[in-house]
Design a protein around this motif. Structure first.
Motif, PDB file in Angstrom:
ATOM      1  N   SER A 142       0.800  -1.179   0.378  1.00 52.88           N
ATOM      2  CA  SER A 142       0.036   0.119   0.200  1.00 52.88           C
ATOM      3  C   SER A 142       0.912   0.940  -0.064  1.00 52.88           C
ATOM      4  O   SER A 142       0.628   2.284  -0.653  1.00 52.88           O
ATOM      5  CB  SER A 142      -1.354   0.007   1.417  1.00 52.88           C
ATOM      6  N   THR A 146       1.095   3.894  -3.043  1.00 50.23           N
ATOM      7  CA  THR A 146       0.830   5.550  -3.164  1.00 50.23           C
ATOM      8  C   THR A 146       1.696   6.047  -3.236  1.00 50.23           C
ATOM      9  O   THR A 146       1.257   7.448  -3.382  1.00 50.23           O
ATOM     10  CB  THR A 146      -0.330   5.768  -1.551  1.00 50.23           C
ATOM     11  N   SER A 158      -5.531  -7.820  -1.390  1.00 49.13           N
ATOM     12  CA  SER A 158      -5.195  -8.121  -0.043  1.00 49.13           C
ATOM     13  C   SER A 158      -4.844  -8.276   1.314  1.00 49.13           C
ATOM     14  O   SER A 158      -7.154  -8.255   1.025  1.00 49.13           O
ATOM     15  CB  SER A 158      -5.556  -5.970   0.237  1.00 49.13           C
ATOM     16  N   PHE A 162      -3.999  -3.782   5.083  1.00 50.01           N
ATOM     17  CA  PHE A 162      -3.643  -2.511   3.733  1.00 50.01           C
ATOM     18  C   PHE A 162      -3.565  -1.524   4.642  1.00 50.01           C
ATOM     19  O   PHE A 162      -2.782  -0.911   4.835  1.00 50.01           O
ATOM     20  CB  PHE A 162      -4.327  -2.353   3.124  1.00 50.01           C
ATOM     21  N   LEU A 163      -4.413   0.064   4.738  1.00 54.04           N
ATOM     22  CA  LEU A 163      -3.689   0.930   4.802  1.00 54.04           C
ATOM     23  C   LEU A 163      -4.260   1.021   6.184  1.00 54.04           C
ATOM     24  O   LEU A 163      -3.943   2.504   6.999  1.00 54.04           O
ATOM     25  CB  LEU A 163      -4.468   1.749   3.822  1.00 54.04           C
ATOM     26  N   ALA A 293      -3.385   7.898  -0.844  1.00 50.78           N
ATOM     27  CA  ALA A 293      -4.734   7.142  -1.477  1.00 50.78           C
ATOM     28  C   ALA A 293      -5.350   7.290  -3.149  1.00 50.78           C
ATOM     29  O   ALA A 293      -5.344   6.596  -3.038  1.00 50.78           O
ATOM     30  CB  ALA A 293      -5.855   6.203  -0.592  1.00 50.78           C
ATOM     31  N   ILE A 296      -3.830   5.312  -6.352  1.00 45.80           N
ATOM     32  CA  ILE A 296      -4.417   4.192  -6.028  1.00 45.80           C
ATOM     33  C   ILE A 296      -4.998   3.812  -7.556  1.00 45.80           C
ATOM     34  O   ILE A 296      -5.888   4.921  -7.822  1.00 45.80           O
ATOM     35  CB  ILE A 296      -4.862   3.454  -5.245  1.00 45.80           C
TER      36      ILE A 296
END
Length: 366
Positions: A142, A146, A158, A162-163, A293, A296
């Protein structure tokens, strides 16, 4: 007795049931001089989409190749994909968790993943490239995404986190205490009691992990009952076959304590944050991955077991946060009932209960 640890960068052999002629081990060094493991499984033809598999910290590519079950590589080959496996610097096939150069997750996001992706793309040309990532492999991915370092992926699965990493309060507290209390005595937490012996400085950690444990195996206790002393659980015990259970010390290696400050910063921020603030080499990485983000550019499937005893509901939280902050992103969330964290790949029924969700996601975008 002297502790026996590996000091060379030679990779431990992969354990699988594939024809050895189909398994291509590729010499691979990152631009900062670290030897990693990159493996291609030859599907027999050259027209298939490629799928890069990323393991979690202290695991290895072995987690996708279990010979005792129908594993993820088997499923991908049968469904028309070309599997690639990266053993990044946190792999237990490599010595870096115990000896050698120390690292942070910034290094994985800046060097390991982007350079492996670049190498694969040089080999596959314009064929689609997917990524299936587990745990810290997904978390560091991640950060790469990003930062814009791996653009144009066909899709990302994922698993676990993840984030937006989220740990239980007791896990976070134990992680902090362990980092402070043990850092002057040990630099990693082993998982194989046979290698350290009864009269070692690690015995109290194994004894603590054994409290209220239903399984008599010390390795299982420190992983299932304690997750390297943090009090979390890495899998649902009954989902593992006896063969997988007996191989836990090979599938998961020692956890380095010197990585805890970065992991602790990430957990407190509830997102993936850069560790190096003054070193110019890491300026390509965002200070806060969640704030970046919008970069992405690929569909993402967030996958998690409903009984994840390590990252809790991190993936559901990620879906909700991204839906609010970046509604234009193609992000979906799937929960696997009854599964924990690692057993989503290691479980005896994972091919039936988990892998179908991965294949459906990949198939819609190939």
């Amino acid at each position: 007795a002297l502790r026996k640890v590996r000091t060379t960068t030679a990779l431990r052999p992969l354990h699988h049931r594939l024809d050895p002629a189909r398994v291509e081990e590729i010499p691979f060094h990152t631009s900062d001089g670290v030897r990693l493991g990159l493996t291609r499984v030859d599907p027999g033809d050259r027209d298939r989409p490629a799928v890069l598999l990323l393991h979690g910290h202290t695991a290895s590519s072995d987690m996708f190749l279990l010979p005792e079950t129908r594993n993820l590589v088997d499923v991908l080959l049968d469904d028309g994909y070309e599997p690639w496996l990266l053993d990044w610097r946190g792999s237990c096939r490599l010595p870096y968790n115990e000896t050698g150069r120390r690292y942070t997750y910034d290094d994985v996001a800046l060097y390991d993943i982007p350079e492996a992706v670049a190498h694969i793309r040089a080999r596959i040309g314009d064929r689609p490239l997917f990524v299936v990532a587990h745990c810290i492999g997904s978390l560091t991915l991640s950060l790469s995404m990003t930062a814009g370092l791996v653009p144009g992926l066909a899709g990302v699965v994922s698993q676990g986190v993840f984030l937006t990493p989220k740990l239980a309060g007791r896990t976070s507290l134990r992680m902090t205490l362990a980092g402070e209390l043990l850092k002057s005595r040990v630099d990693h937490v082993p998982v194989d009691f046979r290698k350290v012996g009864l009269r070692s400085k690690y015995t109290p950690l194994f004894a603590l992990a054994a409290r209220k444990a239903a399984c008599p195996d010390p390795t299982c206790q420190i992983l299932h009952n304690s997750a390297w002393g943090t009090g979390a659980s890495l899998f649902v015990h009954e989902h593992l076959t006896d063969s997988t259970h007996n191989r836990l010390a090979d599938l998961l290696g020692p956890a380095p304590l010197w990585i805890l400050p970065h992991l602790r910063r990430i957990e407190l921020a509830r997102t993936v944050v850069r560790w190096h603030d003054t070193d110019h080499r890491y300026r390509a990485l965002p200070q806060n991955a969640l704030d970046a983000a919008a970069r992405i550019d690929t569909p993402v499937l967030l996958l998690a077991g409903s009984e994840n005893g390590l990252w809790l509901d991190s993936q559901r939280l990620c879906r909700d946060v991204l839906a609010h902050r970046q509604p234009q992103l193609d992000v979906t969330y799937t929960e696997i009932p009854g599964y924990g964290h690692l057993d989503t790949f290691l479980g005896r029924g994972a091919a039936l209960d988990v892998f179908g969700h991965i294949l459906d996601f990949l198939g819609e975008r190939r």
